[in-house]
Structures are given as C-alpha cells and as structure tokens.
Design a protein around this motif. Structure first.
Motif, PDB file in Angstrom:
ATOM      1  N   UNK A 198       0.822  -1.214   0.000  1.00  0.00           N
ATOM      2  CA  UNK A 198       0.000   0.000   0.000  1.00  0.00           C
ATOM      3  C   UNK A 198       0.855   1.262   0.000  1.00  0.00           C
ATOM      4  N   UNK A 199       1.902   1.298   0.820  1.00  0.00           N
ATOM      5  CA  UNK A 199       2.672   2.534   0.945  1.00  0.00           C
ATOM      6  C   UNK A 199       3.499   2.838  -0.302  1.00  0.00           C
ATOM      7  N   UNK A 200       3.622   1.877  -1.238  1.00  0.00           N
ATOM      8  CA  UNK A 200       4.371   2.104  -2.465  1.00  0.00           C
ATOM      9  C   UNK A 200       3.471   2.235  -3.700  1.00  0.00           C
ATOM     10  N   UNK A 201       2.166   2.236  -3.503  1.00  0.00           N
ATOM     11  CA  UNK A 201       1.248   2.260  -4.637  1.00  0.00           C
ATOM     12  C   UNK A 201       1.418   3.522  -5.480  1.00  0.00           C
ATOM     13  N   UNK A 202       1.524   4.680  -4.840  1.00  0.00           N
ATOM     14  CA  UNK A 202       1.616   5.936  -5.596  1.00  0.00           C
ATOM     15  C   UNK A 202       2.823   5.922  -6.523  1.00  0.00           C
ATOM     16  N   UNK A 203       3.968   5.509  -6.015  1.00  0.00           N
ATOM     17  CA  UNK A 203       5.155   5.463  -6.842  1.00  0.00           C
ATOM     18  C   UNK A 203       5.054   4.446  -7.955  1.00  0.00           C
ATOM     19  N   UNK A 204       4.463   3.274  -7.637  1.00  0.00           N
ATOM     20  CA  UNK A 204       4.333   2.225  -8.644  1.00  0.00           C
ATOM     21  C   UNK A 204       3.377   2.630  -9.751  1.00  0.00           C
ATOM     22  N   UNK A 205       2.272   3.299  -9.399  1.00  0.00           N
ATOM     23  CA  UNK A 205       1.336   3.776 -10.421  1.00  0.00           C
ATOM     24  C   UNK A 205       2.006   4.833 -11.288  1.00  0.00           C
ATOM     25  N   UNK A 206       2.776   5.714 -10.677  1.00  0.00           N
ATOM     26  CA  UNK A 206       3.495   6.709 -11.459  1.00  0.00           C
ATOM     27  C   UNK A 206       4.460   6.072 -12.443  1.00  0.00           C
ATOM     28  N   UNK A 224      -6.044  10.607 -22.304  1.00  0.00           N
ATOM     29  CA  UNK A 224      -6.535  10.579 -20.923  1.00  0.00           C
ATOM     30  C   UNK A 224      -5.521   9.952 -19.978  1.00  0.00           C
ATOM     31  N   UNK A 225      -4.735   9.015 -20.473  1.00  0.00           N
ATOM     32  CA  UNK A 225      -3.748   8.347 -19.629  1.00  0.00           C
ATOM     33  C   UNK A 225      -2.651   9.285 -19.162  1.00  0.00           C
ATOM     34  N   UNK A 226      -2.498  10.413 -19.825  1.00  0.00           N
ATOM     35  CA  UNK A 226      -1.420  11.341 -19.509  1.00  0.00           C
ATOM     36  C   UNK A 226      -1.885  12.494 -18.642  1.00  0.00           C
ATOM     37  N   UNK A 227      -3.168  12.534 -18.331  1.00  0.00           N
ATOM     38  CA  UNK A 227      -3.706  13.682 -17.598  1.00  0.00           C
ATOM     39  C   UNK A 227      -3.577  13.484 -16.088  1.00  0.00           C
ATOM     40  N   UNK A 228      -3.279  14.563 -15.369  1.00  0.00           N
ATOM     41  CA  UNK A 228      -3.128  14.468 -13.912  1.00  0.00           C
ATOM     42  C   UNK A 228      -4.356  13.889 -13.215  1.00  0.00           C
ATOM     43  N   UNK A 229      -5.565  14.198 -13.712  1.00  0.00           N
ATOM     44  CA  UNK A 229      -6.773  13.693 -13.049  1.00  0.00           C
ATOM     45  C   UNK A 229      -6.840  12.180 -13.106  1.00  0.00           C
ATOM     46  N   UNK A 230      -6.367  11.580 -14.200  1.00  0.00           N
ATOM     47  CA  UNK A 230      -6.371  10.127 -14.318  1.00  0.00           C
ATOM     48  C   UNK A 230      -5.362   9.518 -13.353  1.00  0.00           C
ATOM     49  N   UNK A 231      -4.182  10.099 -13.293  1.00  0.00           N
ATOM     50  CA  UNK A 231      -3.169   9.614 -12.359  1.00  0.00           C
ATOM     51  C   UNK A 231      -3.669   9.722 -10.923  1.00  0.00           C
ATOM     52  N   UNK A 232      -4.260  10.866 -10.580  1.00  0.00           N
ATOM     53  CA  UNK A 232      -4.767  11.050  -9.219  1.00  0.00           C
ATOM     54  C   UNK A 232      -5.836  10.014  -8.891  1.00  0.00           C
ATOM     55  N   UNK A 233      -6.715   9.756  -9.845  1.00  0.00           N
ATOM     56  CA  UNK A 233      -7.763   8.756  -9.627  1.00  0.00           C
ATOM     57  C   UNK A 233      -7.171   7.373  -9.410  1.00  0.00           C
ATOM     58  N   UNK A 234      -6.218   6.974 -10.261  1.00  0.00           N
ATOM     59  CA  UNK A 234      -5.629   5.642 -10.110  1.00  0.00           C
ATOM     60  C   UNK A 234      -4.915   5.498  -8.774  1.00  0.00           C
ATOM     61  N   UNK A 235      -4.185   6.518  -8.364  1.00  0.00           N
ATOM     62  CA  UNK A 235      -3.472   6.430  -7.087  1.00  0.00           C
ATOM     63  C   UNK A 235      -4.452   6.304  -5.930  1.00  0.00           C
ATOM     64  N   UNK A 236      -5.472   7.177  -5.892  1.00  0.00           N
ATOM     65  CA  UNK A 236      -6.445   7.142  -4.793  1.00  0.00           C
ATOM     66  C   UNK A 236      -7.172   5.811  -4.721  1.00  0.00           C
ATOM     67  N   UNK A 237      -7.752   5.412  -5.852  1.00  0.00           N
ATOM     68  CA  UNK A 237      -8.576   4.204  -5.853  1.00  0.00           C
ATOM     69  C   UNK A 237      -7.729   2.961  -5.623  1.00  0.00           C
ATOM     70  N   UNK A 238      -6.575   2.879  -6.272  1.00  0.00           N
ATOM     71  CA  UNK A 238      -5.759   1.678  -6.165  1.00  0.00           C
ATOM     72  C   UNK A 238      -5.192   1.516  -4.768  1.00  0.00           C
ATOM     73  N   UNK A 239      -4.850   2.608  -4.114  1.00  0.00           N
ATOM     74  CA  UNK A 239      -4.340   2.496  -2.748  1.00  0.00           C
ATOM     75  C   UNK A 239      -5.365   1.803  -1.849  1.00  0.00           C
ATOM     76  N   UNK A 240      -6.605   2.227  -1.950  1.00  0.00           N
ATOM     77  CA  UNK A 240      -7.658   1.589  -1.139  1.00  0.00           C
ATOM     78  C   UNK A 240      -7.918   0.154  -1.587  1.00  0.00           C
TER      79      UNK A 240
END
Length: 388
Positions: A198-206, A224-240
């Motif tokens: 969990x604590x490495x999800x943000x870096x791994x998604x990036x 869409x894959x390059x937009x900040x909103x998509x990255x933010x969504x993947x990090x938030x949702x995937x962490x949980x």
C-alpha cells in the motif's frame, strides 16, 4: 422514499458527495455480498472517480435498505447532452457497469430499486453501458415496467481463472510450444516480479503511467492516460483497493531496473488486467510482454479461485493467442412509459454514432482509437481503457 406495508424497506436518492463518502463501509459490505459485482462497482473506485471526473450537482445514487441494512444500490449520474440521461458513474474508464444487490435479499432489492428508479428518472432516459451478461442489472431490466431497449455493446475476452500451465494446455501443440519458449526466455533473462504494498502504490502507479507513455510514444497514446486527473484517480482508488485485496500493482525488474508494470483488479468472480506499461527496449531482448503479464495475472486469479480471468474490453489480436471466449456486454436503456419517444430518439442517436464510428474504423484503420470517443460524446469527459 418508498416503504413496503411493514415499513421495513426504504429507497432513497443520494445526491451529495459527502453523503456518498460516508457510505464506504456499508457499500463495501454490500459489494462483497453481491455475487455479480465487478471491481468497477467498489466504493474506492467510484468515490475516487467522482473526485476526478464528477460534476457538482449531478450525483444520483439510488439506495435500497431493509430495516436499515443496505441491500441494493445503483450508482448513476445525470448528464444533459445530447438529452437528459441517467448514466453510470465511472464513465468510460470503467470497463463494466452493474447494480449492487444483496445476494441474500435479491428480489426485494430489485423491486425496491425498480420503484426508486421510476421516481429518479421522472424526466430522463436511463442509459446503462457495458453490462455483463450475468450482471444483476439484467434483473432490473426485466422488472422494469416502462419502455426499455437492449442492444450489444463492447466485446470482452475471457479465460478460465487457471494457472498459466493450464491455459497453455488449452492451446494447440505448436502454439503451446512457442508460449513455453517465451516464458523460458523471460526466466532466462532473470526478470523479477514484485508486488507493491500500500505505501508504495503511488510510486508504482506513477512508474506504470510513465512506462505506458513511453510504450505508446509516437503511436497515438490515449491522451486521458497522460492527464493528472487520471493519475490522481488511479493512485487514490488503487491504494484503497490494494489495502482491501481488490487490486495489485506489479513491477517487473531487469538488472534492478523497472522495465514494466501493470495494474489488475479482482472481485468475487472476476480478475482482470486493467492497464500496463512496458519499456520498448524489452523488444530488443525478445520479451513477449503480454505473456509475461498474463502469467502473473493468471497466478493471482488461480490462487484466489476467482472463476473468470478477464482480458477486459476489446478483441485485440494478441488476446486471441490464448483462445479466450468472447463475451458481449449489453447496453440497457430504460424510460417511463410517457418518455418512450425520448428513449426511441436515444436509440436513433446511438445507431447513428455507431455507424459513423464503424465507417471511420473501416476507412481509416489507424484511427480506430477514436471509435470509443465518437460513441461517447454525451459522457462525462473520460476515455476508453482496456488492457492495452
């Protein structure tokens, strides 16, 4: 609010984001009790999606409770173009839509949701995209007392949730031999796979998104894959979802360097690879990336006894190498009796858009990636994703 004669069944409409956020615990419990739920109906995915893509004032989440216990939910949102529509939360970056119903109280949940949806859709058509053949949404469709329409939607490719050796055993002799050779090549190079905690999800998604951009460089990456909103969504949702055992982010290392990464989701009956990125240099080492990724996803699906290993939307040629079964999603449209002319107009719009998209696809093969965008003009600004 609607109640049965015993006062035990209630239907409400959630329209405020803070109220939806507060539903997390009971929504997750219902998600686990719904036998047809996919990862795209999890609270983590939907709440995060709304933070990135939602429009204030458009949230429409139908909730059914019996004795205070949540037994049904329909996550929708309101759009106004090209006409008033209630459409699924999650937009086009979600591969499947379904309603949630308690497996122990399904008939009551469906009855309550059908009545509640009649009220919620007093002035709109309900347009439900990407409904799997076994989805609970079909129960709502069958119970609907107004106008309705069902048509085909995207094709998905599915395999049994088995280890890679069992999947290879389903192939013809020569193809099986080639696949085993590809796996031996991967092992001989010493490519290692690690799963991000969990604590490495943000870096791994990036890292995944960086490799995904590199992989598609000069070949028309989905913007869409390059937009900040998509990255933010993947990090938030995937962490949980990683925390709750509903997702995995894997990194593949060669000589200590991350050369590929992928994200997969899972629910009670389905495991699927969602998105990956790979360094183009892997081609120089003759690594078959799709085979490398599928081995890990198959291991995950087999270990967890998930039933179906989905390659998600799209029938790309590389998926056919594994002999998957094509499964066609449905598009379900509903309207109150007085709004049947509006539903038929919506049918016509969809038909025109589908034909236009097919024309573009047939005349300009290189522009096939625009097909999803053309057919999704009324949606809330998200873009199509599959395992690509």
């Amino acid at each position: 609010m609607n109640t049965d004669r015993h006062g035990r069944l209630a239907v409400t409409l959630c329209r405020d984001l803070p109220d939806f956020a507060d539903l997390a615990a009971e929504w997750d419990a219902l998600h686990r009790r719904c036998p047809t739920a996919t990862p795209f109906q999890s609270h983590a995915w939907l709440h995060s999606w709304w933070l990135s893509y939602g429009v204030p004032g458009r949230l429409r989440v139908l909730l059914a409770r019996r004795g205070g216990r949540l037994i049904g939910a329909v996550p929708l949102m309101l759009v106004h173009r090209p006409m008033p529509l209630l459409v699924p939360m999650g937009g086009t970056i979600s591969d499947f839509f379904d309603i949630l119903v308690d497996g122990e109280d399904t008939p009551a949940a469906v009855t309550a949701l059908e009545r509640g949806l009649h009220r919620a859709a007093a002035h709109t058509v309900v347009d439900l995209r990407e409904v799997r053949p076994d989805a609970s949404a079909h129960l709502l469709f069958e119970a609907w007392s107004g106008a309705r329409s069902s048509r085909t939607d995207s094709t998905c490719m599915e395999l049994p949730a088995e280890p890679i050796d069992a999947l290879i055993g389903r192939m013809t002799g020569s193809r099986a031999q080639r696949t085993r050779a590809k796996l031996r090549r991967i092992d001989a190079l010493g490519i290692e796979c690690r799963t991000a905690p969990v604590h490495r999800v943000a870096g791994a998604v990036g890292t995944l998104l960086r490799l995904h951009e590199l992989q598609w460089l000069g070949r028309g990456v989905n913007p869409e894959h390059l937009r900040p909103r998509f990255c933010a969504h993947l990090v938030r949702s995937t962490r949980r979802m990683v925390r709750d055992g509903e997702a995995s982010v894997r990194e593949f290392l060669l000589d200590g360097e991350v050369v590929a990464a992928d994200l997969s989701f899972r629910s009670a009956r389905l495991t699927g690879g969602y998105l990956y990125g790979a360094d183009p240099r892997l081609r120089e080492t003759k690594v078959d990336v799709s085979t490398m990724l599928l081995r890990e996803i198959a291991r995950e699906a087999g270990d967890l006894d998930r039933g179906v290993l989905s390659l998600l939307r799209g029938s790309e040629q590389y998926k056919n190498h594994w002999g998957p079964v094509p499964v066609v999603n449905r598009r379900l449209m509903l309207a109150r009796p007085a709004l049947e002319p509006l539903l038929r107009l919506r049918e016509t719009q969809v038909t025109v858009r589908d034909r236009a998209a097919e024309t573009v696809k047939s005349r300009l093969p290189a522009a096939r990636d625009w097909r999803g965008r053309l057919s999704e003009l009324p949606a809330a600004g998200a873009a199509f994703i599959g395992l690509s």
